[in-house]
Design a protein around this motif. Structure first.
Motif, mmCIF file in Angstrom:
data_model
loop_
_atom_site.group_PDB
_atom_site.id
_atom_site.type_symbol
_atom_site.label_atom_id
_atom_site.label_comp_id
_atom_site.label_asym_id
_atom_site.label_seq_id
_atom_site.Cartn_x
_atom_site.Cartn_y
_atom_site.Cartn_z
ATOM 1 N N HIS A 55 2.021 10.363 -11.507
ATOM 2 C CA HIS A 55 1.312 9.748 -10.234
ATOM 3 C C HIS A 55 1.484 8.144 -10.134
ATOM 4 C CE1 HIS A 55 -0.198 13.636 -9.084
ATOM 5 N NE2 HIS A 55 -0.659 13.162 -7.933
ATOM 6 N N SER A 56 1.530 7.566 -11.271
ATOM 7 C CA SER A 56 1.331 6.294 -11.609
ATOM 8 C C SER A 56 2.902 5.510 -11.851
ATOM 9 C CB SER A 56 0.475 5.880 -12.594
ATOM 10 O OG SER A 56 0.947 6.257 -14.044
ATOM 11 N N MET A 57 3.777 6.603 -12.252
ATOM 12 C CA MET A 57 5.064 6.127 -12.726
ATOM 13 C C MET A 57 5.961 5.188 -11.806
ATOM 14 S SD MET A 57 8.584 8.463 -13.680
ATOM 15 C CE MET A 57 10.106 7.396 -13.760
ATOM 16 N N SER A 58 5.680 5.365 -10.535
ATOM 17 C CA SER A 58 6.612 4.386 -9.544
ATOM 18 C C SER A 58 5.731 3.226 -8.977
ATOM 19 C CB SER A 58 6.659 5.227 -8.181
ATOM 20 O OG SER A 58 5.756 5.778 -7.568
ATOM 21 N N LEU A 59 4.423 3.064 -9.516
ATOM 22 C CA LEU A 59 3.474 2.159 -8.992
ATOM 23 C C LEU A 59 3.596 0.810 -9.893
ATOM 24 C CD1 LEU A 59 0.381 3.957 -8.242
ATOM 25 C CD2 LEU A 59 2.198 3.464 -6.716
ATOM 26 N N GLY A 60 3.549 -0.448 -9.502
ATOM 27 C CA GLY A 60 3.255 -1.703 -9.984
ATOM 28 C C GLY A 60 2.650 -2.514 -8.920
ATOM 29 N N GLU A 61 1.901 -3.477 -9.574
ATOM 30 C CA GLU A 61 1.063 -4.334 -8.909
ATOM 31 C C GLU A 61 0.305 -3.461 -7.826
ATOM 32 O OE1 GLU A 61 0.643 -7.752 -8.679
ATOM 33 O OE2 GLU A 61 1.453 -7.510 -10.535
ATOM 34 N N HIS A 62 -0.588 -2.378 -8.490
ATOM 35 C CA HIS A 62 -1.290 -1.754 -7.471
ATOM 36 C C HIS A 62 -2.759 -1.668 -7.965
ATOM 37 C CE1 HIS A 62 -0.614 0.293 -11.452
ATOM 38 N NE2 HIS A 62 -1.518 1.307 -11.126
ATOM 39 N N VAL A 63 -3.636 -1.144 -7.283
ATOM 40 C CA VAL A 63 -5.067 -1.019 -7.424
ATOM 41 C C VAL A 63 -5.396 0.182 -8.041
ATOM 42 C CG1 VAL A 63 -7.427 -1.691 -6.499
ATOM 43 C CG2 VAL A 63 -5.418 -2.880 -5.431
ATOM 44 N N LEU A 64 -6.345 0.052 -9.108
ATOM 45 C CA LEU A 64 -6.917 1.365 -9.693
ATOM 46 C C LEU A 64 -8.436 1.460 -9.151
ATOM 47 C CD1 LEU A 64 -5.774 1.445 -13.357
ATOM 48 C CD2 LEU A 64 -5.179 2.895 -11.647
ATOM 49 N N VAL A 65 -8.455 2.395 -8.318
ATOM 50 C CA VAL A 65 -9.762 2.946 -7.637
ATOM 51 C C VAL A 65 -10.556 4.036 -8.603
ATOM 52 C CG1 VAL A 65 -10.860 3.611 -5.795
ATOM 53 C CG2 VAL A 65 -8.890 2.313 -5.295
ATOM 54 N N CYS A 66 -11.334 3.589 -9.223
ATOM 55 C CA CYS A 66 -11.888 4.299 -10.221
ATOM 56 C C CYS A 66 -13.406 5.231 -9.482
ATOM 57 C CB CYS A 66 -12.464 3.845 -11.534
ATOM 58 S SG CYS A 66 -11.284 3.019 -12.238
ATOM 59 N N GLY A 67 -13.195 6.155 -9.205
ATOM 60 C CA GLY A 67 -14.084 7.047 -8.176
ATOM 61 C C GLY A 67 -13.683 7.210 -6.945
ATOM 62 N N TYR A 68 -13.513 8.610 -6.216
ATOM 63 C CA TYR A 68 -13.180 8.637 -4.922
ATOM 64 C C TYR A 68 -14.289 9.420 -4.202
ATOM 65 C CZ TYR A 68 -9.957 9.245 -1.094
ATOM 66 O OH TYR A 68 -9.186 9.412 -0.111
ATOM 67 N N GLU A 100 -3.340 -2.077 4.502
ATOM 68 C CA GLU A 100 -2.875 -3.366 4.136
ATOM 69 C C GLU A 100 -1.258 -3.033 3.304
ATOM 70 O OE1 GLU A 100 -3.149 -6.441 5.051
ATOM 71 O OE2 GLU A 100 -4.803 -6.302 6.055
ATOM 72 N N LYS A 101 -1.234 -1.772 3.126
ATOM 73 C CA LYS A 101 0.032 -1.107 2.564
ATOM 74 C C LYS A 101 -0.041 -1.650 1.146
ATOM 75 C CE LYS A 101 2.905 -1.049 6.724
ATOM 76 N NZ LYS A 101 2.285 0.300 6.876
ATOM 77 N N ILE A 102 -1.358 -1.773 0.489
ATOM 78 C CA ILE A 102 -1.482 -1.907 -1.160
ATOM 79 C C ILE A 102 -1.500 -0.905 -1.665
ATOM 80 C CG2 ILE A 102 -2.568 -3.195 -2.661
ATOM 81 C CD1 ILE A 102 -3.769 -5.082 -0.656
ATOM 82 N N PRO A 103 -0.396 -0.581 -2.776
ATOM 83 C CA PRO A 103 -0.286 0.746 -3.337
ATOM 84 C C PRO A 103 -1.500 0.819 -4.262
ATOM 85 C CG PRO A 103 1.149 -0.822 -4.334
ATOM 86 C CD PRO A 103 0.866 -1.597 -2.900
ATOM 87 N N PHE A 104 -2.092 1.893 -4.415
ATOM 88 C CA PHE A 104 -3.013 2.106 -5.125
ATOM 89 C C PHE A 104 -3.195 3.555 -5.721
ATOM 90 C CE2 PHE A 104 -4.098 4.098 -1.023
ATOM 91 C CZ PHE A 104 -5.064 5.191 -1.578
ATOM 92 N N LEU A 105 -4.002 3.978 -6.721
ATOM 93 C CA LEU A 105 -4.174 5.253 -7.518
ATOM 94 C C LEU A 105 -5.617 5.463 -7.713
ATOM 95 C CD1 LEU A 105 -3.023 7.903 -8.720
ATOM 96 C CD2 LEU A 105 -2.997 6.396 -11.111
ATOM 97 N N ALA A 106 -6.150 6.392 -7.190
ATOM 98 C CA ALA A 106 -7.395 6.821 -7.357
ATOM 99 C C ALA A 106 -7.700 7.733 -8.250
ATOM 100 C CB ALA A 106 -8.030 7.180 -5.937
ATOM 101 N N LEU A 107 -8.846 7.521 -9.154
ATOM 102 C CA LEU A 107 -9.125 8.563 -10.384
ATOM 103 C C LEU A 107 -10.586 9.234 -9.947
ATOM 104 C CD1 LEU A 107 -8.299 6.308 -13.331
ATOM 105 C CD2 LEU A 107 -6.895 8.277 -12.413
ATOM 106 N N ASP A 108 -10.411 10.537 -9.920
ATOM 107 C CA ASP A 108 -11.680 11.239 -9.799
ATOM 108 C C ASP A 108 -11.862 12.572 -10.620
ATOM 109 O OD1 ASP A 108 -13.858 10.836 -7.387
ATOM 110 O OD2 ASP A 108 -13.781 12.918 -7.582
ATOM 111 N N VAL A 109 -12.864 13.250 -10.638
ATOM 112 C CA VAL A 109 -13.397 14.325 -11.589
ATOM 113 C C VAL A 109 -13.704 15.556 -10.780
ATOM 114 C CG1 VAL A 109 -13.608 13.070 -13.498
ATOM 115 C CG2 VAL A 109 -15.811 13.453 -12.255
#
Length: 204
Positions: A49-62, A76-85
């Motif tokens: 999921h993160s391979m294609s991302l760069g200059e993204h925001v990590l959101v810890c907890g969704y 704002e079209k800022i790439p992000f990856l959210a982590l949740d359990v």
């Protein structure tokens, strides 16, 4: 040249990983089918999921706050990856095309797989201060300079989290989730006036 070699190695390892995991599970019986195989699969999924991302925001907890932040980042079209359990929450988000994946940010290997080294900002929305602090320390050990915004239930842990290296600590009081979302946009490079416009629109 180094980039091309590294990219090729990443692609090859990601292609081989599922086959190796399945083979290891067959050879190792219960051990392979248990915790080890699960962790390896989780890390592989995050890396995909993160391979294609760069200059993204990590959101810890969704949760509620994380979802609001993700909404503003998407506008704002800022790439992000959210982590949740929460598997159900993740499945619902992925069904909508939102970049959310299973993973706990207080694990070093999870943050590395999530592309922490390439991220522009991190926001930690965990309700548990101890988990948030563990995640913060992992971030700071790898990226001392990256902006880190943390949500906390009240202001009693603000000084403690600031001392641990948080850029901003925002207690979750009235409109707390909106303030965190706005601060994340600012730390990601969006002008304050523009972030405030999003907050006003959300209030309306």
């Amino acid at each position: 040249d180094v980039y091309q070699i590294t990219l090729s190695a990443m692609l090859l390892s990601m292609f081989l990983a599922p086959f190796l995991i399945n083979r290891a599970a067959q050879l190792s019986g219960d051990l392979g089918r248990g915790d080890w195989a699960h962790k390896a699969t989780v890390i592989h999924d995050i890396a995909v999921h993160s391979m294609s991302l760069g200059e993204h925001v990590l959101v810890c907890g969704y949760g509620r706050t994380g979802q609001r932040i993700a909404e503003f980042l998407s506008i704002e079209k800022i790439p992000f990856l959210a982590l949740d359990v929460d598997p159900q929450r993740i499945a619902e988000a992925q069904a909508k095309g939102i970049n959310v994946v299973f993973g706990n940010a207080d694990r070093r290997e999870v943050m590395q797989a999530a592309g922490l080294a390439r991220a522009r900002a991190v926001v930690i929305t965990y309700p548990d201060t101890h988990s948030a602090e563990r995640a913060l320390r992992i971030v700071r050990q790898t990226r001392p300079e990256i902006p880190v915004v943390i949500r906390t239930a009240d202001d009693k842990d603000t000084a403690r989290l600031k001392a641990a290296g948080a850029t901003e600590v925002i207690p979750e009081v009235l409109e707390g989730s909106l303030l965190i979302a706005a601060e994340t946009l600012v730390q990601a490079g969006i002008p304050m006036s523009q972030a405030i416009q999003h907050v006003r629109a959300a209030r309306a």
